[in-house]
Scaffold this active site. Structure first.
Site, PDB file in Angstrom:
ATOM      1  CB  THR A 164      20.416  40.980  35.179  1.00 29.59           C
ATOM      2  OG1 THR A 164      18.999  41.058  35.250  1.00 29.59           O
ATOM      3  CG2 THR A 164      20.977  40.978  36.606  1.00 29.59           C
ATOM      4  CG  HIS A 165      19.159  39.529  31.067  1.00 27.70           C
ATOM      5  ND1 HIS A 165      19.510  38.385  30.403  1.00 27.70           N
ATOM      6  CD2 HIS A 165      18.866  39.149  32.334  1.00 27.70           C
ATOM      7  CE1 HIS A 165      19.422  37.340  31.226  1.00 27.70           C
ATOM      8  NE2 HIS A 165      19.043  37.795  32.405  1.00 27.70           N
ATOM      9  CB  SER A 286      30.911  65.695  15.685  1.00 34.18           C
ATOM     10  OG  SER A 286      30.488  65.750  14.348  1.00 34.18           O
ATOM     11  CE  LYS A 292      27.607  62.635  18.785  1.00 34.54           C
ATOM     12  NZ  LYS A 292      27.953  61.891  17.562  1.00 34.54           N
ATOM     13  CD  GLU A 299      33.307  56.399  21.106  1.00 34.15           C
ATOM     14  OE1 GLU A 299      32.827  55.980  20.051  1.00 34.15           O
ATOM     15  OE2 GLU A 299      33.461  57.614  21.346  1.00 34.15           O
ATOM     16  CE1 TYR A 326      66.560  33.626  19.571  1.00 34.94           C
ATOM     17  CE2 TYR A 326      67.784  32.818  17.676  1.00 34.94           C
ATOM     18  CZ  TYR A 326      67.030  33.803  18.281  1.00 34.94           C
ATOM     19  OH  TYR A 326      66.731  34.951  17.595  1.00 34.94           O
ATOM     20  CE  LYS A 334      64.287  40.939  20.484  1.00 33.45           C
ATOM     21  NZ  LYS A 334      63.925  39.618  19.905  1.00 33.45           N
TER      22      LYS A 334
HETATM   23  N1  ARG Z   1      68.106  39.545  17.140  1.00 31.53           N
HETATM   24  C1  ARG Z   1      68.016  38.244  17.713  1.00 31.53           C
HETATM   25  C2  ARG Z   1      66.667  38.075  18.423  1.00 31.53           C
HETATM   26  O1  ARG Z   1      66.035  39.027  18.636  1.00 31.53           O
HETATM   27  C3  ARG Z   1      69.115  38.039  18.685  1.00 31.53           C
HETATM   28  C4  ARG Z   1      69.550  36.631  18.865  1.00 31.53           C
HETATM   29  C5  ARG Z   1      70.051  36.094  17.593  1.00 31.53           C
HETATM   30  N2  ARG Z   1      70.793  34.916  17.737  1.00 31.53           N
HETATM   31  C6  ARG Z   1      71.241  34.239  16.662  1.00 31.53           C
HETATM   32  N3  ARG Z   1      71.980  33.269  16.870  1.00 31.53           N
HETATM   33  N4  ARG Z   1      70.912  34.610  15.451  1.00 31.53           N
HETATM   34  O2  ARG Z   1      66.242  36.999  18.758  1.00 31.53           O
END
Ligand code: ARG
Length: 473
Positions: A164-165, A286, A292, A299, A326, A334
């Site tokens: 501990t510590h 190294s 080393k 790491e 949307y 992504k």
């Molecule tokens: N490339 C767009 C995305 O990844 C796809 C959907 C786009 N839709 C639109 N109405 N511009 O979100």
């Protein structure tokens, strides 16, 4: 102008209402094909299911469906062979594939997009993709847990100092320490499987935001794609990326755990600890110091934790304050998600490969536990069993430790007379509790460090892991 020839220089999928070509920079700035082509196979999978459903409800003829399905199958092969020509002009993975389909099969290719939008299409693609990736991550996580459990079982009797510590506290068994790591990962495993349930819901059919006027059957598409069910609300289905945030949150907690393990591995391989040896194949040298051998793999895992936390923050911030439904902001989901997946998978693979090869330097661990007065609590408990109040026992042991420090002697190395200077109640049997073996064996209850408990815990962990894997979707 005929529908097949929009304004030159505009996107052929939406150029109809535009009177001038897209600015060249804007075209590049808004395009996602550079990274979302990674969704291509799942995009095709989603499109095949969509076309199949459209034919089933009579929106497409069987002939049209067959042309689409065959065409998409050929495109899949072009992509797999690396022959597909991606075009930034076509903006994203969806329009690239659709344009290629129309090249191949003509006007029928343009019917594929009936009753859907890229908004529900992309949300579906990410979920299909993430679901597959989760299954790969899950298998690696299970492999790491299995490796830890087997190593813990083998090291159930190996004694090391517990800290501990980061100061020597009480002796523990190495197996017990490894099973502590395993417990962390078992919770991560549960979090992952739980996240998968919410990933596995189908947006398709939400279309742009409000649903579609075609007589679609979302249950059919959901079943074809192996989704648990269609998403309940079209606005929510196209807009929220909380499932990706949830995965990044699982990943962050997992990497936090891996970073803790990494930190200990790094410490333990140092000459100062000398508790373990990592095989050469997991280390590097190294260029200037020939002696080393650096624990680069742990790491790096420790370091990669930072980028995964960064992606979690990025995704949370991306989603923050977005109005329904949307928004193009979501195109930014992504890259962080892909990098999180790649990082998690690589870190798990590194650990799953490395853990079974950890070699415990038992003598060194034992010696470290012996040096640090790690059985001081055991002496206090002994005095309590002989009627001394715990606070007084604490004081007596404190004095014995101070004496040991002056004389450079561990408690177990003192003679009975030396120990009796501090309390008359001490008898010959004290040495049974002052040994490291006696100390660990005495903690003999569920969750304790006694070797028998560690072996039993390893068996329970094995069973729990097997049950979890049997219960997978
Ligand atoms: N490339 C767009 C995305 O990844 C796809 C959907 C786009 N839709 C639109 N109405 N511009 O979100």
């Amino acid at each position: 102008m005929s529908p097949s020839s929009p304004t030159p220089g505009t996107n052929q999928s939406w150029g109809g209402r535009f009177s001038e070509p897209t600015d060249a920079f804007v075209e590049r700035f808004t395009a996602s094909v550079g990274f979302d082509q990674r969704l291509a196979l799942h995009d095709i999978q989603g499109s095949i299911a969509h076309a199949t459903m459209l034919a089933r409800v009579g929106v497409l003829t069987d002939t049209e469906r067959d042309a689409i399905v065959t065409g998409l199958g050929e495109i899949r092969e072009e992509i797999e062979r690396g022959e597909f020509q991606w075009s930034v002009k076509l903006e994203d993975v969806h329009m690239n594939i659709e344009a290629r389909l129309t090249d191949k099969i003509g006007i029928t290719g343009k019917k594929l997009h009936t009753g859907r939008s890229r908004n529900d299409q992309v949300a579906t693609d990410i979920r299909l993709f993430l679901r597959d990736e989760i299954d790969v991550v899950e298998a690696e996580l299970a492999r790491l847990r299995q490796g830890l459990i087997e190593l813990a079982d083998r090291e159930a009797d190996t004694i090391m100092p517990g800290f501990t510590h980061l100061q020597t506290a009480q002796p523990v068994t190495f197996g017990h320490h490894l099973l502590a790591w395993q417990e962390m990962l078992a919770r991560d495993h549960e979090r992952l499987l739980d996240c998968r349930k919410r990933v596995n819901v189908m947006p398709l059919g939400a279309a742009a935001l409000a649903g579609t006027t075609y007589p679609i059957d979302r249950h059919v598409t959901a079943e074809l794609l192996g989704f648990e069910r269609p998403a309940e609300n079209s606005l929510d289905a196209v807009s929220d990326r909380d499932f990706a945030i949830e995965f990044a949150s699982f990943a962050s907690i997992l990497l936090m755990h891996l970073s803790r393990m990494s930190e200990e591995l790094v410490l333990w391989t140092s000459a100062q600890f000398d508790f373990i040896v990592l095989p050469d194949r997991f280390c590097t040298g190294s260029s200037i110091m020939p002696q080393k051998k650096n624990p680069d793999v742990p790491e790096l895992v420790r370091g990669k934790t930072g980028r995964v936390y960064g992606h979690l923050m990025g995704l949370l911030t991306l989603m923050k304050s977005q109005p329904l439904a949307y928004n193009k902001d979501n195109q930014e989901d992504k890259e962080p998600l892909f990098d999180t997946l790649d990082t998690v998978r690589d870190c798990l693979k590194a650990f799953a490969d490395m853990v079974p090869a950890i070699e415990a330097r038992k003598a060194s661990m034992y010696e470290a536990a012996r040096r640090g007065f790690s059985t001081a609590t055991d002496l206090a408990d002994y005095l309590v069993r002989r009627g001394v109040a715990f606070r007084d026992a604490h004081e007596i042991v404190g004095q014995s430790v101070a004496y040991g420090l002056r004389e450079k002697k561990d408690l177990s190395e003192m003679s009975l007379d030396e120990l009796r200077q501090f309390s008359e109640v001490i008898e010959d049997d004290v040495f049974e509790v002052l040994t490291l073996e006696g100390s660990v064996a005495a903690r003999n209850h569920i969750g304790g460090t006694a070797p028998d408990q560690v072996r039993a815990a390893a068996q329970r962990a094995r069973d729990a892991l097997a049950a979890m894997r049997d219960g997978r979707p």
